[in-house]
Each structure stands twice: as structure tokens, then as C-alpha cells.
Design a protein around this motif. Structure first.
Motif, PDB file in Angstrom:
ATOM      1  N   ASN A   1       0.542   3.771  -1.599  1.00  0.00           N
ATOM      2  CA  ASN A   1      -0.273   4.980  -1.720  1.00  0.00           C
ATOM      3  C   ASN A   1      -0.528   5.661  -0.381  1.00  0.00           C
ATOM      4  O   ASN A   1      -0.887   6.837  -0.338  1.00  0.00           O
ATOM      5  CB  ASN A   1      -1.616   4.654  -2.368  1.00  0.00           C
TER       6      ASN A   1
ATOM      7  N   ARG B   1     -10.760  -0.388  -4.490  1.00  0.00           N
ATOM      8  CA  ARG B   1     -10.783  -0.560  -3.033  1.00  0.00           C
ATOM      9  C   ARG B   1     -12.183  -0.909  -2.546  1.00  0.00           C
ATOM     10  O   ARG B   1     -12.348  -1.659  -1.576  1.00  0.00           O
ATOM     11  CB  ARG B   1     -10.288   0.728  -2.383  1.00  0.00           C
TER      12      ARG B   1
ATOM     13  N   LYS C   1       0.841  -1.195   0.000  1.00  0.00           N
ATOM     14  CA  LYS C   1       0.000   0.000   0.000  1.00  0.00           C
ATOM     15  C   LYS C   1       0.882   1.252   0.000  1.00  0.00           C
ATOM     16  O   LYS C   1       0.843   2.075   0.919  1.00  0.00           O
ATOM     17  CB  LYS C   1      -0.958  -0.018   1.187  1.00  0.00           C
TER      18      LYS C   1
ATOM     19  N   SER D   1      -9.855   6.439   0.893  1.00  0.00           N
ATOM     20  CA  SER D   1      -9.156   6.055  -0.333  1.00  0.00           C
ATOM     21  C   SER D   1      -8.178   7.166  -0.667  1.00  0.00           C
ATOM     22  O   SER D   1      -8.589   8.306  -0.959  1.00  0.00           O
ATOM     23  CB  SER D   1     -10.152   5.855  -1.476  1.00  0.00           C
TER      24      SER D   1
ATOM     25  N   ASP E   1      -3.252   0.827 -10.342  1.00  0.00           N
ATOM     26  CA  ASP E   1      -4.326   1.720 -10.776  1.00  0.00           C
ATOM     27  C   ASP E   1      -3.905   2.546 -11.986  1.00  0.00           C
ATOM     28  O   ASP E   1      -4.718   2.813 -12.875  1.00  0.00           O
ATOM     29  CB  ASP E   1      -4.733   2.636  -9.622  1.00  0.00           C
TER      30      ASP E   1
ATOM     31  N   HIS F   1      -8.539   3.718  -8.212  1.00  0.00           N
ATOM     32  CA  HIS F   1      -8.143   3.121  -6.929  1.00  0.00           C
ATOM     33  C   HIS F   1      -9.332   3.027  -5.978  1.00  0.00           C
ATOM     34  O   HIS F   1      -9.534   2.001  -5.319  1.00  0.00           O
ATOM     35  CB  HIS F   1      -7.034   3.956  -6.285  1.00  0.00           C
TER      36      HIS F   1
ATOM     37  N   ALA G   1      -3.154   6.527  -5.307  1.00  0.00           N
ATOM     38  CA  ALA G   1      -3.310   5.359  -6.181  1.00  0.00           C
ATOM     39  C   ALA G   1      -2.018   4.568  -6.165  1.00  0.00           C
ATOM     40  O   ALA G   1      -0.969   5.055  -5.724  1.00  0.00           O
ATOM     41  CB  ALA G   1      -3.643   5.811  -7.612  1.00  0.00           C
ATOM     42  N   THR G   2      -2.081   3.346  -6.657  1.00  0.00           N
ATOM     43  CA  THR G   2      -0.904   2.484  -6.753  1.00  0.00           C
ATOM     44  C   THR G   2      -0.562   2.269  -8.226  1.00  0.00           C
ATOM     45  O   THR G   2      -1.367   2.576  -9.110  1.00  0.00           O
ATOM     46  CB  THR G   2      -1.169   1.119  -6.098  1.00  0.00           C
TER      47      THR G   2
END
Length: 337
Positions: free
Chosen positions: A101, A154, A99, A281, A288, A150, A284-285
Motif C-alpha cells: 500500500n 494499523r 506493505k 495510513s 483489508d 486499513h 489498503a492491502t
């Protein structure tokens, strides 16, 4: 090189700064497009959390590599790139869990460290995505759309669910587009009727609800009295984020995509009886970003209509305050170099 600095709230100025040198592990990128985000506007007005002045804003960026050393990504001088502006430590509990992000030591370009409102910047190669074959505009909007992708990922949104997306701005629109891609029945909510029509036309929202016109009653009617199972709030408004608790179905989820510099309160019995899930949220990763790139390359995302306003870099400051006004009807503003 020309650089725009946010000196303090309500103050942007153009200045000349020294171009960066080439640093091992980084690339020199000539910035060609800068998307203007709500984060930039909040920083300008003094409402952005985790922020210090003076700061070079700008994190929705695309450009062309001018110099880069050998790298595992295979990027070379002349390649067009988009920038992933979230620089993670790679070592904390969030990063170890994939994670990145929400890294404990997150450094976001244009927020925690200087961003891209300048002609050339040095960027870690790990934060660059090759976008040859896309336009500069398409490359620059990958980041805000990735935030929506994202949030939807999620939420674990499923085909056929009712998804309420509150806020018809650029982030909310991205949420709607990717919720539609998952087969959801999308309800767009905003206080502006023109925005709501844009949500229908651009994102394919199935229904629209004006937040000023008995929204709970309208949502109940649309869902047979059961309310949406997934609610996304992308407003950054205390009132909206508070009211959104009452729009969630029993057993449903509320996802805060927007950020506000305030406390949010809710009625615990109502929260408890629904066994509601409340989620944040953030950013983003890389996964995404890949989702967005695929959607843009396929033509599923219409970037031309998503970008509604433009200005050359030399004229950005005078346009910026105009873009802040609701009557300007900005969805996404783009600065060109």
C-alpha cells in the motif's frame, strides 16, 4: 468509447478514445460503476499531491470482465469484479515487507496513471477481485471502505477503547464502522450536524462532537478527562490535522488517514510528554479488501444508505461541480454506466 478527461484544474470534458486491446496478464473490464472520491475532487480543484494533467480520473470501480486470458485467480469473461487501484512494484523495501500500500513506486489508477472514467479499461488481473453475488454498487465501494479498514487495523485498536474519528465523510465513516466492529467506543467529530447524525445512524457512533463547539472540553467530559486513546483524522484539513494533536490521550495514537498538500506542525513538548505515536495510513492491502468484502457480504455494511447521490455517465460532468458544494450534502456519489 466515451471517456471523461480532467484536462486541467476545473476542466472536465467528454471525448471519444480508442478502446484498449487485450494485453498479456491483463483483463478488459467494462466499467459499470465509478465512485466519486475526495481524491477526484481534489484533482479537479488542483489540490491533489502526486498528480499530473491531463488525467482520466476514477479509482473506485466495479465492472464486468469482457476478455481475459488464463489466470491463476480463475477469473473468466462475464465475471463481475472490483478493482484494487494501487499498482505496486513488488520489489521495493515496502513491498518486500508486505506493505504494498505504500510502495516506493506506487502507481494509483486515476492519480498516477489513467483511471476508470471510460467505458472499457485494461487492468492487471492481479488487481481484480471477483465479486459475483454482490451488487455493482457494493463492488464499487469496497475500495474506499478498505481505506478505513486499513487505518483501524494499523491502529491496533482494542475493545473498549475510546476512538475519536474526525471527519464524517465516506472515509471517516468507514473508519467508524470498522472501529465499532472492534468494540471501540466511537466518537464522531465534524463541523456539520447532519453529518454527525448520519455517523450515528449509519456507522453506529456512540457519541458526536461538533468541532466548532469547544471540542476539547467535550472530549474531556466524555472520557473522564483522559481523552481518546486512538484518534483518526480523515479530514484532509490543515487546521483539523493540527488541532488533532491536542485530542490524544497520554500514551495514545494519532492516525492521519486524510491527506493534505501542506506542512503540519505541532508543539513538541506536548507531543513528547504524551509519548504520543503519530502514524500515517495510506491506501489498503489485499487483507483489508477481504475484511470489507466479508462485512459487505454479511450485511454489516449498508451500502444503499452510504451512496447518497447518483448520475449516469453522460451527465456526470454537470453533476460533478454540484457535488463539490457542501449544500449538496453528498456522502458518496456514484456514476452509472
Amino acid at each position: 468509447m466515451r471517456t471523461i478527461v480532467c484536462e486541467h484544474p476545473d476542466k472536465l470534458y467528454m471525448t471519444e478514445t480508442t478502446p484498449p486491446g487485450l494485453t498479456p496478464g491483463e483483463a478488459l473490464v467494462r466499467i459499470r460503476r465509478i465512485g466519486i472520491c475526495g481524491t477526484d475532487m481534489h484533482a479537479f480543484k488542483g489540490n491533489q499531491p502526486f498528480f499530473e494533467y491531463p488525467r482520466i480520473l476514477g479509482h473506485e470501480l466495479s465492472g464486468v470482465i469482457e476478455h481475459v486470458g488464463e489466470n491463476a485467480a480463475g477469473l473468466s469473461a462475464g465475471d463481475q469484479v472490483a478493482v484494487i487501484p494501487y499498482i505496486a512494484c513488488g520489489e521495493c523495501i515496502a513491498c518486500r515487507g508486505g506493505k504494498t500500500n505504500c510502495c516506493m513506486s506506487m502507481q494509483v489508477l486515476g492519480v498516477h496513471r489513467d483511471g476508470g472514467m471510460r467505458e472499457v479499461m485494461s487492468v492487471p488481473v492481479s488487481q481484480l477481485i471477483g465479486t459475483n453475488g454482490l451488487t455493482l454498487d457494493q463492488s464499487a465501494v469496497v475500495e474506499p471502505l478498505a481505506i478505513g479498514a486499513h487505518a483501524v487495523r494499523r491502529s491496533e485498536l482494542k475493545n473498549g477503547e475510546y476512538a475519536l474519528v474526525i471527519g464524517g465523510g465516506p472515509i471517516g465513516l468507514g473508519v467508524m464502522a470498522f472501529a465499532k466492529d472492534r468494540g471501540a467506543k466511537v466518537i464522531a467529530m465534524d463541523i456539520n450536524e447532519e453529518r454527525l447524525q448520519f455517523c450515528r445512524g449509519w456507522a453506529g457512533a456512540d457519541y458526536t462532537v461538533n468541532a466548532l463547539d469547544n471540542p476539547r472540553e467535550k472530549l474531556a467530559a466524555l472520557t473522564g478527562g483522559e481523552f481518546p486513546t486512538v484518534v483518526f483524522d480523515a479530514t484532509g484539513s490543515v487546521r483539523s490535522m493540527t488541532d488533532s494533536f491536542s485530542y490524544v490521550a497520554h500514551g495514545g495514537k494519532l492516525i492521519y488517514v486524510g491527506l493534505v498538500r501542506a506542512d503540519i506542525t505541532f508543539n513538541d513538548p506536548e507531543f513528547h510528554k504524551r509519548e504520543m505515536t503519530l502514524m500515517g495510513s495510506r491506501n489498503a492491502t489485499p487483507e483489508d479488501f477481504d475484511t470489507v468484502l466479508a462485512a459487505v457480504r454479511s450485511g454489516a455494511i449498508d451500502v444503499d444508505r452510504y451512496i447518497t447521490h447518483r448520475a449516469p455517465f453522460d451527465e456526470m460532468i454537470e453533476h460533478f461541480e454540484i457535488w463539490l458544494k457542501p449544500e449538496s450534502k453528498v456522502i458518496k456519489a456514484m456514476v452509472e454506466l
